[in-house]
Enzyme design. Structure first.
Site, mmCIF file in Angstrom:
data_model
loop_
_atom_site.group_PDB
_atom_site.id
_atom_site.type_symbol
_atom_site.label_atom_id
_atom_site.label_comp_id
_atom_site.label_asym_id
_atom_site.label_seq_id
_atom_site.Cartn_x
_atom_site.Cartn_y
_atom_site.Cartn_z
ATOM 1 N N HIS A 20 1.036 -0.839 0.137
ATOM 2 C CA HIS A 20 -0.171 0.487 -0.185
ATOM 3 C C HIS A 20 0.817 1.009 -0.585
ATOM 4 C CE1 HIS A 20 -3.708 -2.465 1.648
ATOM 5 N NE2 HIS A 20 -3.611 -2.626 0.594
ATOM 6 N N GLU A 22 1.209 3.899 2.376
ATOM 7 C CA GLU A 22 1.836 3.821 3.214
ATOM 8 C C GLU A 22 3.364 3.291 3.708
ATOM 9 O OE1 GLU A 22 -2.737 4.551 4.597
ATOM 10 O OE2 GLU A 22 -1.428 2.935 2.987
ATOM 11 N N CYS A 54 -1.339 -1.671 7.846
ATOM 12 C CA CYS A 54 -0.152 -0.177 6.891
ATOM 13 C C CYS A 54 0.304 0.597 8.602
ATOM 14 C CB CYS A 54 -1.208 0.733 6.143
ATOM 15 S SG CYS A 54 -1.164 -0.010 4.401
ATOM 16 N N TRP A 140 -11.253 9.800 -38.074
ATOM 17 C CA TRP A 140 -11.258 9.925 -37.004
ATOM 18 C C TRP A 140 -11.760 11.304 -36.544
ATOM 19 C CZ3 TRP A 140 -9.438 6.300 -33.467
ATOM 20 C CH2 TRP A 140 -8.813 5.211 -34.502
ATOM 21 N N GLU A 257 -17.388 1.709 -23.909
ATOM 22 C CA GLU A 257 -16.934 2.961 -24.789
ATOM 23 C C GLU A 257 -17.583 2.925 -26.193
ATOM 24 O OE1 GLU A 257 -12.561 1.917 -26.308
ATOM 25 O OE2 GLU A 257 -11.878 2.992 -24.713
#
Length: 338
Positions: A20, A22, A54, A140, A257
């Site tokens: 993590h 931390e 943590c 595009w 999408e």
């Protein structure tokens, strides 16, 4: 990690099962973590999961103060991390920049509190709201800079979803071309009638393909499985059932999408959290040219879903418009606590 006004360590949670944030910051800081202040968006965990707590690592390092934006809604944490730090004599301050952190941690918070993947709806359109010309030309609409932004979005989500109509019309790869992310790279097709062709381009690039269908056509199913796809039959290929199955598979964020009918189904079900639109400075026109959302639409304006917390950015000559489902951020903010 800050000590005597200097940043002595930093980190972020790079992948599921990995250290993590931390722990990464503590490792970089080393002995300089003793007496330092730790700034973190999310409450340090207090349970044994894939990694040790943590909060225990922070205590063992001799950190003097922890400043966190908001609590962790995971029932295994839920304030226990803060309580453990305070019991160890560490000063804890909570609530700084909480709203900003909720946006940053949106995917985690949606999955943790709603029990489904966080859903982002994304499309590219012209200024007059068309996603293609009347004959279907769409490559595009967006600028090169906006297309790179679109590819970067794929890196930020566990899975990418389209409908079979998009596969047939555009033959997309749906892959992570930028190679920035680590972790799941699942590509999903909603295909009630198993229309996806075995020769589709998405089967030619690495990464798992999952097809949801209602069809019982064994021949078509076997042809797709032979190309490497997993074909999953559902009683109804609808957003709620799809999201429930994806959550069981460990998917915590989903980028939708298209096409228009698929996007409309998520909007109609209210199962989305963010909307991201690339708007190009084009005027395509045409009554028959397709728009981003299909379906039946709404009759009364009051029934139309409204987006909140809009942001507008520039990418090349295009505008990027980002918004959240109405009430999304407020609901999450109320759940995370202070």
């Amino acid at each position: 990690m800050v000590r005597d006004g200097e940043i002595v360590g930093s980190g972020w949670h790079r992948q599921v099962g990995g250290p993590h944030a931390e722990v990464e910051a503590l490792a970089e800081a080393g002995e300089r973590a003793h007496g330092a202040t730790l700034y973190v968006t999310l409450e340090p965990c207090a349970h044994h999961g894939r990694t040790p707590p943590c909060a225990d690592a922070v205590i063992a390092a001799g950190v003097a103060r922890v400043v966190a934006c908001h609590g962790d809604p995971d029932p295994r944490v839920g304030g226990r991390g803060f309580a453990r730090l305070r019991e160890a004599g560490i000063e804890v301050e909570v609530g700084i920049l909480a709203e900003d952190a909720v946006r940053l941690n949106l995917q985690f918070l949606v999955a943790a509190t709603l029990g489904r993947p966080a859903v982002t709806l994304k499309w590219a359109m012209s200024l007059d709201g068309k996603i293609a010309t009347v004959i279907g030309a769409s490559h595009w609409i967006s600028s090169p800079q906006a297309r790179r932004w679109s590819l970067a979005l794929r890196e930020e989500h566990d899975a990418i979803l389209v409908g079979s109509g998009t596969v047939l019309a555009d033959d997309p790869r749906l892959d992570r071309r930028l190679k920035l992310a680590v972790g799941p790279n699942l590509r999903i097709v909603l295909d009630r009638r198993l229309r996806t062709p075995p020769e589709a381009t998405l089967f030619t690039v690495p990464g798992p393909v999952l097809i949801y269908t209602q069809s019982t056509d064994r021949r078509r199913c076997e042809a797709l499985v032979a190309r490497g796809a997993e074909v999953r039959q559902l009683a109804a290929v609808e957003p709620e059932a799809v999201l429930a199955d994806l959550y069981k598979r460990g998917i915590r964020s989903l980028l939708v999408e298209g096409g228009g009918e698929i996007l409309a189904s998520f909007v109609g079900a209210g199962l989305y959290d963010q909307v991201m639109v690339n708007c190009a400075p084009l005027l395509i026109g045409g009554k028959e040219a397709p728009a981003p959302l299909g379906g039946l639409g709404v009759g009364a304006l009051e029934a139309a879903p409204r987006l909140e917390d809009l942001e507008v950015r520039r990418r090349g000559g295009d505008l990027l418009i980002l918004g959240y489902r109405q009430g999304c951020l407020q609901d999450l903010f109320a759940r995370v606590g202070r």
